[in-house]
Write a protein that holds these residues in place. Structure first.
Motif, PDB file in Angstrom:
ATOM      1  N   HIS A 126       0.845  -1.201   0.000  1.00  0.00           N
ATOM      2  CA  HIS A 126       0.000   0.000   0.000  1.00  0.00           C
ATOM      3  C   HIS A 126       0.875   1.244   0.000  1.00  0.00           C
ATOM      4  CE1 HIS A 126      -3.620  -2.323   0.758  1.00  0.00           C
ATOM      5  NE2 HIS A 126      -2.897  -3.048   1.590  1.00  0.00           N
ATOM      6  N   GLY A 127       0.465   2.227  -0.775  1.00  0.00           N
ATOM      7  CA  GLY A 127       1.226   3.467  -0.830  1.00  0.00           C
ATOM      8  C   GLY A 127       0.368   4.631  -1.266  1.00  0.00           C
ATOM      9  N   THR A 128       1.008   5.800  -1.358  1.00  0.00           N
ATOM     10  CA  THR A 128       0.333   6.998  -1.849  1.00  0.00           C
ATOM     11  C   THR A 128       1.228   7.693  -2.861  1.00  0.00           C
ATOM     12  OG1 THR A 128       1.170   8.304   0.001  1.00  0.00           O
ATOM     13  CG2 THR A 128      -1.054   7.430   0.221  1.00  0.00           C
ATOM     14  N   MET A 129       0.583   8.265  -3.850  1.00  0.00           N
ATOM     15  CA  MET A 129       1.276   9.020  -4.882  1.00  0.00           C
ATOM     16  C   MET A 129       0.607  10.381  -4.980  1.00  0.00           C
ATOM     17  SD  MET A 129       1.723   8.191  -8.987  1.00  0.00           S
ATOM     18  CE  MET A 129       2.631   6.684  -8.734  1.00  0.00           C
ATOM     19  N   ARG A 130       1.415  11.424  -5.063  1.00  0.00           N
ATOM     20  CA  ARG A 130       0.863  12.768  -5.193  1.00  0.00           C
ATOM     21  C   ARG A 130       0.877  13.185  -6.655  1.00  0.00           C
ATOM     22  NH1 ARG A 130       4.877  16.208  -6.365  1.00  0.00           N
ATOM     23  NH2 ARG A 130       6.969  15.760  -5.636  1.00  0.00           N
ATOM     24  N   LEU A 131       0.108  14.221  -6.955  1.00  0.00           N
ATOM     25  CA  LEU A 131       0.121  14.778  -8.301  1.00  0.00           C
ATOM     26  C   LEU A 131       1.505  15.336  -8.609  1.00  0.00           C
ATOM     27  CD1 LEU A 131      -3.262  16.716  -8.475  1.00  0.00           C
ATOM     28  CD2 LEU A 131      -2.690  14.553  -9.562  1.00  0.00           C
ATOM     29  N   ALA A 132       1.929  15.235  -9.835  1.00  0.00           N
ATOM     30  CA  ALA A 132       3.239  15.746 -10.244  1.00  0.00           C
ATOM     31  C   ALA A 132       3.159  17.244 -10.515  1.00  0.00           C
ATOM     32  CB  ALA A 132       3.714  15.016 -11.497  1.00  0.00           C
ATOM     33  N   THR A 133       4.265  17.923 -10.230  1.00  0.00           N
ATOM     34  CA  THR A 133       4.382  19.346 -10.546  1.00  0.00           C
ATOM     35  C   THR A 133       5.264  19.495 -11.779  1.00  0.00           C
ATOM     36  OG1 THR A 133       6.345  19.618  -9.164  1.00  0.00           O
ATOM     37  CG2 THR A 133       4.196  19.956  -8.099  1.00  0.00           C
ATOM     38  N   ALA A 134       5.343  20.691 -12.291  1.00  0.00           N
ATOM     39  CA  ALA A 134       6.216  20.948 -13.443  1.00  0.00           C
ATOM     40  C   ALA A 134       7.659  20.650 -13.066  1.00  0.00           C
ATOM     41  CB  ALA A 134       6.063  22.393 -13.903  1.00  0.00           C
ATOM     42  N   ARG A 135       8.035  20.987 -11.842  1.00  0.00           N
ATOM     43  CA  ARG A 135       9.405  20.706 -11.393  1.00  0.00           C
ATOM     44  C   ARG A 135       9.694  19.214 -11.400  1.00  0.00           C
ATOM     45  NH1 ARG A 135      11.277  23.613  -6.231  1.00  0.00           N
ATOM     46  NH2 ARG A 135      12.260  24.970  -7.728  1.00  0.00           N
ATOM     47  N   ASP A 136       8.708  18.403 -10.988  1.00  0.00           N
ATOM     48  CA  ASP A 136       8.887  16.951 -11.007  1.00  0.00           C
ATOM     49  C   ASP A 136       9.147  16.445 -12.420  1.00  0.00           C
ATOM     50  OD1 ASP A 136       8.406  16.682  -8.237  1.00  0.00           O
ATOM     51  OD2 ASP A 136       6.245  16.592  -8.565  1.00  0.00           O
ATOM     52  N   GLU A 137       8.487  17.041 -13.386  1.00  0.00           N
ATOM     53  CA  GLU A 137       8.657  16.619 -14.775  1.00  0.00           C
ATOM     54  C   GLU A 137       9.982  17.107 -15.358  1.00  0.00           C
ATOM     55  OE1 GLU A 137       6.123  15.375 -17.214  1.00  0.00           O
ATOM     56  OE2 GLU A 137       4.756  14.741 -15.633  1.00  0.00           O
ATOM     57  N   LEU A 138      10.459  18.257 -14.896  1.00  0.00           N
ATOM     58  CA  LEU A 138      11.697  18.826 -15.440  1.00  0.00           C
ATOM     59  C   LEU A 138      12.963  18.277 -14.791  1.00  0.00           C
ATOM     60  CD1 LEU A 138      10.542  22.533 -15.728  1.00  0.00           C
ATOM     61  CD2 LEU A 138      10.889  20.912 -17.601  1.00  0.00           C
ATOM     62  N   ARG A 139      12.902  18.001 -13.505  1.00  0.00           N
ATOM     63  CA  ARG A 139      14.089  17.560 -12.769  1.00  0.00           C
ATOM     64  C   ARG A 139      14.783  16.339 -13.381  1.00  0.00           C
ATOM     65  NH1 ARG A 139      13.203  17.427  -6.697  1.00  0.00           N
ATOM     66  NH2 ARG A 139      13.386  19.660  -7.000  1.00  0.00           N
ATOM     67  N   LEU A 143      21.866  12.985 -14.389  1.00  0.00           N
ATOM     68  CA  LEU A 143      22.887  12.301 -15.194  1.00  0.00           C
ATOM     69  C   LEU A 143      22.498  10.867 -15.528  1.00  0.00           C
ATOM     70  CD1 LEU A 143      26.131  13.603 -13.475  1.00  0.00           C
ATOM     71  CD2 LEU A 143      25.134  14.321 -15.650  1.00  0.00           C
ATOM     72  N   ARG A 144      21.813  10.190 -14.615  1.00  0.00           N
ATOM     73  CA  ARG A 144      21.388   8.814 -14.879  1.00  0.00           C
ATOM     74  C   ARG A 144      20.410   8.760 -16.044  1.00  0.00           C
ATOM     75  NH1 ARG A 144      19.528   7.949  -8.788  1.00  0.00           N
ATOM     76  NH2 ARG A 144      18.661   9.972  -9.391  1.00  0.00           N
ATOM     77  N   VAL A 145      19.547   9.776 -16.157  1.00  0.00           N
ATOM     78  CA  VAL A 145      18.575   9.830 -17.252  1.00  0.00           C
ATOM     79  C   VAL A 145      19.288  10.183 -18.553  1.00  0.00           C
ATOM     80  CG1 VAL A 145      16.514  11.012 -18.116  1.00  0.00           C
ATOM     81  CG2 VAL A 145      16.675  10.392 -15.700  1.00  0.00           C
ATOM     82  N   LYS A 146      20.298  11.064 -18.488  1.00  0.00           N
ATOM     83  CA  LYS A 146      21.046  11.423 -19.699  1.00  0.00           C
ATOM     84  C   LYS A 146      21.796  10.223 -20.254  1.00  0.00           C
ATOM     85  CE  LYS A 146      21.557  16.336 -18.921  1.00  0.00           C
ATOM     86  NZ  LYS A 146      22.459  17.467 -18.784  1.00  0.00           N
ATOM     87  N   GLU A 147      22.310   9.372 -19.369  1.00  0.00           N
ATOM     88  CA  GLU A 147      23.020   8.176 -19.814  1.00  0.00           C
ATOM     89  C   GLU A 147      22.062   7.098 -20.313  1.00  0.00           C
ATOM     90  OE1 GLU A 147      25.431   6.837 -16.583  1.00  0.00           O
ATOM     91  OE2 GLU A 147      26.661   8.653 -16.589  1.00  0.00           O
ATOM     92  N   ASN A 148      20.894   7.008 -19.687  1.00  0.00           N
ATOM     93  CA  ASN A 148      19.914   5.988 -20.044  1.00  0.00           C
ATOM     94  C   ASN A 148      18.517   6.596 -19.957  1.00  0.00           C
ATOM     95  OD1 ASN A 148      18.347   3.751 -20.421  1.00  0.00           O
ATOM     96  ND2 ASN A 148      19.097   2.623 -18.635  1.00  0.00           N
ATOM     97  N   PRO A 149      17.947   7.023 -21.076  1.00  0.00           N
ATOM     98  CA  PRO A 149      16.628   7.674 -21.066  1.00  0.00           C
ATOM     99  C   PRO A 149      15.516   6.824 -20.440  1.00  0.00           C
ATOM    100  CG  PRO A 149      17.680   7.989 -23.180  1.00  0.00           C
ATOM    101  CD  PRO A 149      18.536   7.022 -22.416  1.00  0.00           C
ATOM    102  N   ALA A 150      15.671   5.510 -20.428  1.00  0.00           N
ATOM    103  CA  ALA A 150      14.657   4.644 -19.826  1.00  0.00           C
ATOM    104  C   ALA A 150      14.589   4.833 -18.315  1.00  0.00           C
ATOM    105  CB  ALA A 150      14.947   3.183 -20.158  1.00  0.00           C
ATOM    106  N   TYR A 151      15.632   5.424 -17.729  1.00  0.00           N
ATOM    107  CA  TYR A 151      15.689   5.655 -16.289  1.00  0.00           C
ATOM    108  C   TYR A 151      14.775   6.802 -15.856  1.00  0.00           C
ATOM    109  CZ  TYR A 151      18.003   5.214 -11.761  1.00  0.00           C
ATOM    110  OH  TYR A 151      18.268   4.974 -10.442  1.00  0.00           O
ATOM    111  N   LEU A 152      14.246   7.558 -16.817  1.00  0.00           N
ATOM    112  CA  LEU A 152      13.390   8.700 -16.521  1.00  0.00           C
ATOM    113  C   LEU A 152      12.208   8.317 -15.641  1.00  0.00           C
ATOM    114  CD1 LEU A 152      12.577  11.774 -18.152  1.00  0.00           C
ATOM    115  CD2 LEU A 152      10.620  10.260 -18.277  1.00  0.00           C
ATOM    116  N   SER A 153      11.539   7.223 -15.938  1.00  0.00           N
ATOM    117  CA  SER A 153      10.363   6.836 -15.150  1.00  0.00           C
ATOM    118  C   SER A 153      10.739   6.462 -13.721  1.00  0.00           C
ATOM    119  CB  SER A 153       9.609   5.693 -15.820  1.00  0.00           C
ATOM    120  OG  SER A 153      10.391   4.535 -15.871  1.00  0.00           O
TER     121      SER A 153
END
Length: 171
Positions: A73-86, A91-101
């Protein structure tokens, strides 16, 4: 008609007595004071004026921590623009775009069982089924604003709605 002012030091009774004495000296009938009108009762506008920002979920498999405890069981909050941009500058996402999620989910999951500090390492160790569930859950609450989905029964072709935030697979 003369305006009367009430200073903070004088009481209401004193002001009313002074007003009555002034009025009696003029031989005029005192004007009736209208009774205070109660404010109209406002209907609760919870549905229109409030925004649900956190959504509960139940993972299909569950996250097993280092001590072997299962967290479903858990909770998830709505994403903000900062969450999408960060994640874009991570660097992990730049090396491997699949790491974005992984990075994105770690920012918006506020609690997972007794774990309150959800970070990318925790999301990395989740089962693929749970990560896919969380990705779909993220999309639903941030795009559509709810966790319900319209489905059609393959046998009777009846249409109904299910809540994707909990329950077991197949229910």
């Amino acid at each position: 008609m003369r305006r009367r002012t009430v200073s903070p030091g004088s009481g209401l009774e004193e002001t009313l007595d002074n007003l009555a004495a002034t009025t009696a000296g003029r031989q005029e009938a005192p004007a009736p004071v209208p009774a205070p009108v109660p404010a109209p009762a406002r209907a609760p506008q919870r549905d229109r004026d409030s925004l649900q920002t956190e959504f509960a979920f139940e993972l299909p498999r569950g996250y097993v921590d280092d001590e072997g405890q299962l967290h479903r069981h858990g909770t998830m909050r709505l994403a903000t623009a900062r969450d999408e941009l960060r994640p874009q500058i991570d660097l992990r996402v730049k090396e491997n775009p699949a790491y974005l999620s992984v990075v994105l989910l770690s920012q918006v999951i506020t609690q997972l069982g007794t774990v309150t500090d959800v970070h990318a390492g925790i999301v990395e160790r989740m089962y693929a089924t749970d990560v896919a569930f969380l990705q779909d859950f993220y999309r639903r609450i941030n795009s559509e604003g709810h966790t319900h989905a319209a489905v059609t029964c393959p046998l009777c072709h009846g249409s109904f709605e299910v809540d994707l935030s909990g329950g077991r697979l197949g229910e």
